[in-house]
Design a protein around this motif. Structure first.
Motif, mmCIF file in Angstrom:
data_model
loop_
_atom_site.group_PDB
_atom_site.id
_atom_site.type_symbol
_atom_site.label_atom_id
_atom_site.label_comp_id
_atom_site.label_asym_id
_atom_site.label_seq_id
_atom_site.Cartn_x
_atom_site.Cartn_y
_atom_site.Cartn_z
ATOM 1 N N GLN A 1 -61.491 -14.870 44.927
ATOM 2 C CA GLN A 1 -60.577 -14.883 46.068
ATOM 3 C C GLN A 1 -59.152 -14.808 45.533
ATOM 4 O O GLN A 1 -58.851 -15.395 44.496
ATOM 5 C CB GLN A 1 -60.716 -16.177 46.882
ATOM 6 C CG GLN A 1 -62.064 -16.348 47.558
ATOM 7 C CD GLN A 1 -62.183 -17.722 48.220
ATOM 8 O OE1 GLN A 1 -61.271 -18.540 48.160
ATOM 9 N NE2 GLN A 1 -63.312 -17.957 48.857
ATOM 10 N N ALA A 2 -58.305 -14.101 46.255
ATOM 11 C CA ALA A 2 -56.898 -13.994 45.853
ATOM 12 C C ALA A 2 -56.034 -14.626 46.938
ATOM 13 O O ALA A 2 -56.241 -14.370 48.133
ATOM 14 C CB ALA A 2 -56.520 -12.528 45.681
ATOM 15 N N LEU A 3 -55.092 -15.439 46.518
ATOM 16 C CA LEU A 3 -54.119 -15.981 47.469
ATOM 17 C C LEU A 3 -53.033 -14.927 47.654
ATOM 18 O O LEU A 3 -52.470 -14.446 46.660
ATOM 19 C CB LEU A 3 -53.514 -17.279 46.922
ATOM 20 C CG LEU A 3 -52.629 -18.060 47.891
ATOM 21 C CD1 LEU A 3 -53.454 -18.603 49.061
ATOM 22 C CD2 LEU A 3 -51.942 -19.226 47.178
ATOM 23 N N VAL A 4 -52.785 -14.533 48.895
ATOM 24 C CA VAL A 4 -51.764 -13.513 49.130
ATOM 25 C C VAL A 4 -50.677 -14.052 50.059
ATOM 26 O O VAL A 4 -50.916 -14.958 50.852
ATOM 27 C CB VAL A 4 -52.347 -12.205 49.739
ATOM 28 C CG1 VAL A 4 -53.418 -11.614 48.849
ATOM 29 C CG2 VAL A 4 -52.856 -12.420 51.143
ATOM 30 N N ARG A 5 -49.491 -13.468 49.893
ATOM 31 C CA ARG A 5 -48.392 -13.760 50.830
ATOM 32 C C ARG A 5 -47.916 -12.445 51.406
ATOM 33 O O ARG A 5 -47.612 -11.508 50.660
ATOM 34 C CB ARG A 5 -47.247 -14.460 50.123
ATOM 35 C CG ARG A 5 -46.003 -14.631 51.034
ATOM 36 C CD ARG A 5 -44.955 -15.542 50.434
ATOM 37 N NE ARG A 5 -44.553 -15.117 49.121
ATOM 38 C CZ ARG A 5 -43.952 -15.893 48.224
ATOM 39 N NH1 ARG A 5 -43.691 -17.139 48.501
ATOM 40 N NH2 ARG A 5 -43.608 -15.420 47.047
#
Ligand code: SAM
Length: 220
Positions: free
Chosen positions: A187-191
């Motif tokens: 999973q990637a944390l994105v903004r």
């Protein structure tokens, strides 16, 4: 006995602030100050208050978790909040991160898909005086359109993509922070930022591990 628990909690809280937050790169002093005063032990599951400040998530029932303190801080910091901001949170869980956000901005609207968690969080937040936090039971992948637009949106569960409903509810200049990916995989944390003209830009903030976002604009 109670005094020993209190002393142990106080030491654990200080360790969280210095080692797990500041020591791992959380630089926003407002976030650290907020987490210094929100009593995480009251949001921890029954009988596990002594673990509240440990550097890990804890189970809160319904197969869900209260996020690791570092992750709460990292997401709060990534939202770049100002005191006047209005924030939407998807995934109330225990209500802990909503309380932290409540100390950083003017209003928090938080949505939880499990009734028992939503009710528990609402009662606890009310008891502790977090009157700027409003809790709703429902599918947060659709947001909470009645209070849009928001200055910031945070999703505490991993979805297949950024829900269009959430993008629609983000105001110009707004920031949206959420994990993307499957439960088993990376999973990637994105903004994402919404420009004044309405376009979106995206940054990746690193690898994370969250429970799935279940809903109309999440996983089935
Ligand atoms: N922020 C929480 C806290 O401080 O305790 C922890 C959140 S937990 C990691 C993720 C939460 O997202 C779970 O409580 C889960 O039930 C909720 N969730 C998952 N899909 C959702 C949806 N579509 N709408 C609202 N809540 C959802």
């Amino acid at each position: 006995m109670a005094a020993a628990l209190d002393r142990g909690l106080e030491r654990a809280r200080q360790r969280m602030l210095t080692r797990h937050l500041a020591g791992r790169g959380i630089g926003d002093q407002r976030v650290i100050d907020a987490m210094a005063v929100v009593p995480r032990e009251l949001f921890a599951p029954r009988g596990r208050a002594h673990e509240a400040y440990a550097d890990r998530p804890l189970p809160i029932g319904m197969g869900q978790t209260i996020s690791q303190p570092y992750m709460v801080a990292r997401m709060a910091e990534a939202l770049e909040l100002s005191p006047g901001d209005r924030v939407l949170e998807v995934g109330t869980g225990s209500g802990y991160s909503a309380a932290v956000l409540g100390r950083l901005c003017t209003a928090v609207y938080t949505v939880e898909r499990h009734t028992s968690l939503a009710e528990g969080a609402r009662a606890l937040l009310h008891k502790l005086g977090y009157d700027s936090v409003r809790v709703r039971y429902g599918d947060g992948s659709l947001g909470w359109p009645e209070h849009a637009p928001y200055d910031a949106i945070v999703v505490a569960a991993a979805g297949p993509g950024v829900p269009g409903s959430l993008r629609d509810q983000l105001g110009p200049g707004g920031r949206l922070v959420m994990p993307l990916g499957t439960g088993g995989g990376r999973q990637a944390l994105v903004r994402e930022r919404r420009s004044a003209m309405g376009g979106f830009s995206r940054e990746e903030l690193g690898s994370v591990r969250f429970v799935p976002l279940i809903g109309d604009e999440g996983w089935a």
